[in-house]
Design a protein around this motif. Structure first.
Motif, PDB file in Angstrom:
ATOM      1  N   ASP A  54      -3.114  27.359  13.595  1.00 59.25           N
ATOM      2  CA  ASP A  54      -2.389  26.211  12.752  1.00 59.25           C
ATOM      3  C   ASP A  54      -1.603  27.109  11.659  1.00 59.25           C
ATOM      4  O   ASP A  54      -0.466  26.428  11.272  1.00 59.25           O
ATOM      5  N   LYS A  55      -1.987  28.071  11.110  1.00 59.25           N
ATOM      6  CA  LYS A  55      -1.019  28.905  10.389  1.00 59.25           C
ATOM      7  C   LYS A  55       0.426  29.311  10.834  1.00 59.25           C
ATOM      8  O   LYS A  55       1.577  29.017  10.276  1.00 59.25           O
ATOM      9  N   ALA A  56       0.173  29.823  12.221  1.00 55.83           N
ATOM     10  CA  ALA A  56       1.402  30.179  12.667  1.00 55.83           C
ATOM     11  C   ALA A  56       2.389  28.825  13.140  1.00 55.83           C
ATOM     12  O   ALA A  56       3.617  29.068  12.869  1.00 55.83           O
ATOM     13  N   GLU A  57       1.610  27.959  13.424  1.00 55.85           N
ATOM     14  CA  GLU A  57       2.607  26.682  13.654  1.00 55.85           C
ATOM     15  C   GLU A  57       3.303  26.093  12.491  1.00 55.85           C
ATOM     16  O   GLU A  57       4.307  25.662  12.225  1.00 55.85           O
ATOM     17  N   ALA A  58       2.451  26.105  11.222  1.00 54.87           N
ATOM     18  CA  ALA A  58       2.715  25.753   9.773  1.00 54.87           C
ATOM     19  C   ALA A  58       4.146  26.623   9.602  1.00 54.87           C
ATOM     20  O   ALA A  58       5.068  26.029   8.838  1.00 54.87           O
ATOM     21  N   LYS A  59       3.851  27.910   9.847  1.00 53.58           N
ATOM     22  CA  LYS A  59       4.853  28.989   9.495  1.00 53.58           C
ATOM     23  C   LYS A  59       6.208  28.651  10.169  1.00 53.58           C
ATOM     24  O   LYS A  59       7.417  28.451   9.731  1.00 53.58           O
ATOM     25  N   ALA A  60       5.970  28.439  11.692  1.00 55.74           N
ATOM     26  CA  ALA A  60       7.193  28.207  12.366  1.00 55.74           C
ATOM     27  C   ALA A  60       7.941  26.998  11.773  1.00 55.74           C
ATOM     28  O   ALA A  60       8.937  26.815  11.883  1.00 55.74           O
ATOM     29  N   LYS A  61       7.328  25.877  11.500  1.00 52.99           N
ATOM     30  CA  LYS A  61       7.898  24.633  11.010  1.00 52.99           C
ATOM     31  C   LYS A  61       8.597  25.015   9.842  1.00 52.99           C
ATOM     32  O   LYS A  61       9.768  24.597   9.413  1.00 52.99           O
ATOM     33  N   ALA A  62       8.002  25.769   9.007  1.00 51.90           N
ATOM     34  CA  ALA A  62       8.544  26.054   7.671  1.00 51.90           C
ATOM     35  C   ALA A  62       9.931  26.922   7.809  1.00 51.90           C
ATOM     36  O   ALA A  62      10.892  26.739   7.064  1.00 51.90           O
ATOM     37  N   GLU A  63       9.921  27.753   8.833  1.00 48.41           N
ATOM     38  CA  GLU A  63      11.125  28.579   9.092  1.00 48.41           C
ATOM     39  C   GLU A  63      12.126  27.684   9.764  1.00 48.41           C
ATOM     40  O   GLU A  63      13.408  27.957   9.212  1.00 48.41           O
ATOM     41  N   LYS A  64      11.600  26.844  10.403  1.00 50.11           N
ATOM     42  CA  LYS A  64      12.611  26.068  11.046  1.00 50.11           C
ATOM     43  C   LYS A  64      13.399  25.120  10.025  1.00 50.11           C
ATOM     44  O   LYS A  64      14.739  24.946  10.008  1.00 50.11           O
ATOM     45  N   LYS A  65      12.544  24.590   8.935  1.00 51.13           N
ATOM     46  CA  LYS A  65      13.226  23.915   7.868  1.00 51.13           C
ATOM     47  C   LYS A  65      13.995  24.806   7.150  1.00 51.13           C
ATOM     48  O   LYS A  65      14.898  24.129   6.497  1.00 51.13           O
TER      49      LYS A  65
END
Length: 124
Positions: A54-65
């Motif tokens: 979940d944290k990896a997914e959130a990090k990926a979304k934050a990096e994309k943003k």
């Protein structure tokens, strides 16, 4: 006296059987505790792995943003530079018009007056 030896052997056998029963019960309890610990460990690992995912997914979304925001910022900066250039050009044109307004107005007035004179001359 052989009766005393027999009683002692029977007592020894009874003690050994009791010790064996206690050891078997303790071993069974230890095995159950070990299995419960193993199950708890597996559940904990699954929970932690889910949290990591979940944290990896959130990090990926934050990096994309972040990347999208940086690209948007670059686009806005380019727009601002373009608008500053347009603003400068408009100021030059406007300044020229404002500086020459009186002279142009006087020339137009003289031109209109000359046209009116020509018109009245032609009219008779």
């Amino acid at each position: 006296s052989s009766n005393g030896v027999m009683l002692m052997l029977q007592q020894l056998i009874a003690d050994a059987e009791e010790l064996e029963a206690e050891s078997t019960a303790a071993e069974r309890e230890s095995q159950e505790d070990y299995e419960a610990f193993g199950k708890d460990t597996i559940k904990t690992l699954e929970t932690k792995n889910k949290q990591i995912a979940d944290k990896a997914e959130a990090k990926a979304k934050a990096e994309k943003k972040l990347v999208e925001t940086r690209e948007s910022k670059e686009g806005v900066s380019a727009d601002i530079e373009s608008l500053e250039g347009t603003n400068f050009e408009l100021h030059e044109t406007c300044d020229f018009t404002m500086q020459n307004f009186d002279a142009r107005q006087k020339a137009r007035s003289e031109e209109v007056e000359a046209l009116n004179q020509a018109k009245s001359y032609l009219s008779g």
